[in-house]
Design a protein around this motif. Structure first.
Motif, PDB file in Angstrom:
ATOM      1  N   VAL A   1       0.963  -1.252   0.059  1.00 15.86           N
ATOM      2  CA  VAL A   1      -0.078  -0.144   0.087  1.00 15.86           C
ATOM      3  C   VAL A   1       0.669   1.189  -0.022  1.00 15.86           C
ATOM      4  O   VAL A   1       0.549   2.323  -0.507  1.00 15.86           O
ATOM      5  CB  VAL A   1      -1.063  -0.186   1.179  1.00 15.86           C
ATOM      6  N   LEU A   2       1.985   1.213   0.830  1.00 18.95           N
ATOM      7  CA  LEU A   2       2.799   2.512   0.897  1.00 18.95           C
ATOM      8  C   LEU A   2       4.165   1.947   1.145  1.00 18.95           C
ATOM      9  O   LEU A   2       4.412   1.049   2.044  1.00 18.95           O
ATOM     10  CB  LEU A   2       2.116   3.252   2.015  1.00 18.95           C
ATOM     11  N   LYS A   3       4.994   2.796   0.717  1.00 15.50           N
ATOM     12  CA  LYS A   3       6.566   2.772   1.108  1.00 15.50           C
ATOM     13  C   LYS A   3       7.055   4.068   1.508  1.00 15.50           C
ATOM     14  O   LYS A   3       6.607   5.224   0.945  1.00 15.50           O
ATOM     15  CB  LYS A   3       7.536   2.411  -0.262  1.00 15.50           C
ATOM     16  N   ILE A   4       7.839   4.076   2.573  1.00 18.19           N
ATOM     17  CA  ILE A   4       8.079   5.223   3.047  1.00 18.19           C
ATOM     18  C   ILE A   4       9.551   5.245   3.759  1.00 18.19           C
ATOM     19  O   ILE A   4       9.987   4.168   4.249  1.00 18.19           O
ATOM     20  CB  ILE A   4       7.158   5.899   4.287  1.00 18.19           C
ATOM     21  N   ASN A   5      10.458   6.234   3.835  1.00 15.77           N
ATOM     22  CA  ASN A   5      11.376   6.523   4.414  1.00 15.77           C
ATOM     23  C   ASN A   5      11.434   7.935   4.986  1.00 15.77           C
ATOM     24  O   ASN A   5      11.025   8.942   4.436  1.00 15.77           O
ATOM     25  CB  ASN A   5      12.981   6.926   3.464  1.00 15.77           C
ATOM     26  N   SER A   6      11.575   8.043   6.391  1.00 16.26           N
ATOM     27  CA  SER A   6      11.174   9.126   7.309  1.00 16.26           C
ATOM     28  C   SER A   6      12.206   9.214   8.191  1.00 16.26           C
ATOM     29  O   SER A   6      12.858   8.553   8.597  1.00 16.26           O
ATOM     30  CB  SER A   6       9.706   8.785   7.745  1.00 16.26           C
ATOM     31  N   LEU A   7      12.066  10.640   8.684  1.00 14.86           N
ATOM     32  CA  LEU A   7      13.204  11.087   9.648  1.00 14.86           C
ATOM     33  C   LEU A   7      12.423  11.841  10.684  1.00 14.86           C
ATOM     34  O   LEU A   7      11.574  12.741  10.410  1.00 14.86           O
ATOM     35  CB  LEU A   7      14.074  11.926   9.189  1.00 14.86           C
TER      36      LEU A   7
END
Length: 121
Positions: free
Chosen positions: A111-117
């Motif tokens: 559904v979703l791929k994310i890289n976050s800080l």
């Protein structure tokens, strides 16, 4: 949890270097009355919020999102057909920040791929 009663944490595990979290989404939640009444879709910002909450759960710290890059919405998350959501995450603390790499998937696929800080509060 900002959205009260939006999901229930069903199971968590750690395997192959990743955290695996299984959530049960409340298909009757108030948010779906406006997004969208005839075909409920989980808002993208809510999916991103789930990753922030997951990073807080893993780190045991309150966090504030600083950056999200490589955010890719791959499919619709319809709670009437897919009540469960799996979050696969890799989180690492780096000084005053937590870096998170994640994938959300349901029975239909990713559904979703994310890289976050996130900054530690």
């Amino acid at each position: 949890m900002i959205l009260q009663n939006f999901y229930e944490l069903k199971e968590t595990s750690f395997k192959e270097g990743k955290n695996h979290t299984r959530l049960s989404i409340n298909k009757d939640h108030e948010i779906y009355k406006g997004h969208f009444p005839d075909r409920p879709v989980t808002p993208g910002v809510v999916l991103m919020l789930l990753f922030k909450e997951e990073a807080e759960r893993i780190s045991g710290k309150k966090l504030q999102m600083q950056r999200a890059n490589n955010v890719k919405f791959m499919a619709v998350c319809d709670p009437t057909t897919d009540e469960e959501l799996i979050l696969e995450t890799e989180a690492e603390e780096a000084g005053e920040y937590v870096k998170l790499k994640g994938i959300a998937k349901n029975n239909s696929g990713i559904v979703l791929k994310i890289n976050s800080l996130y900054k530690i509060k």
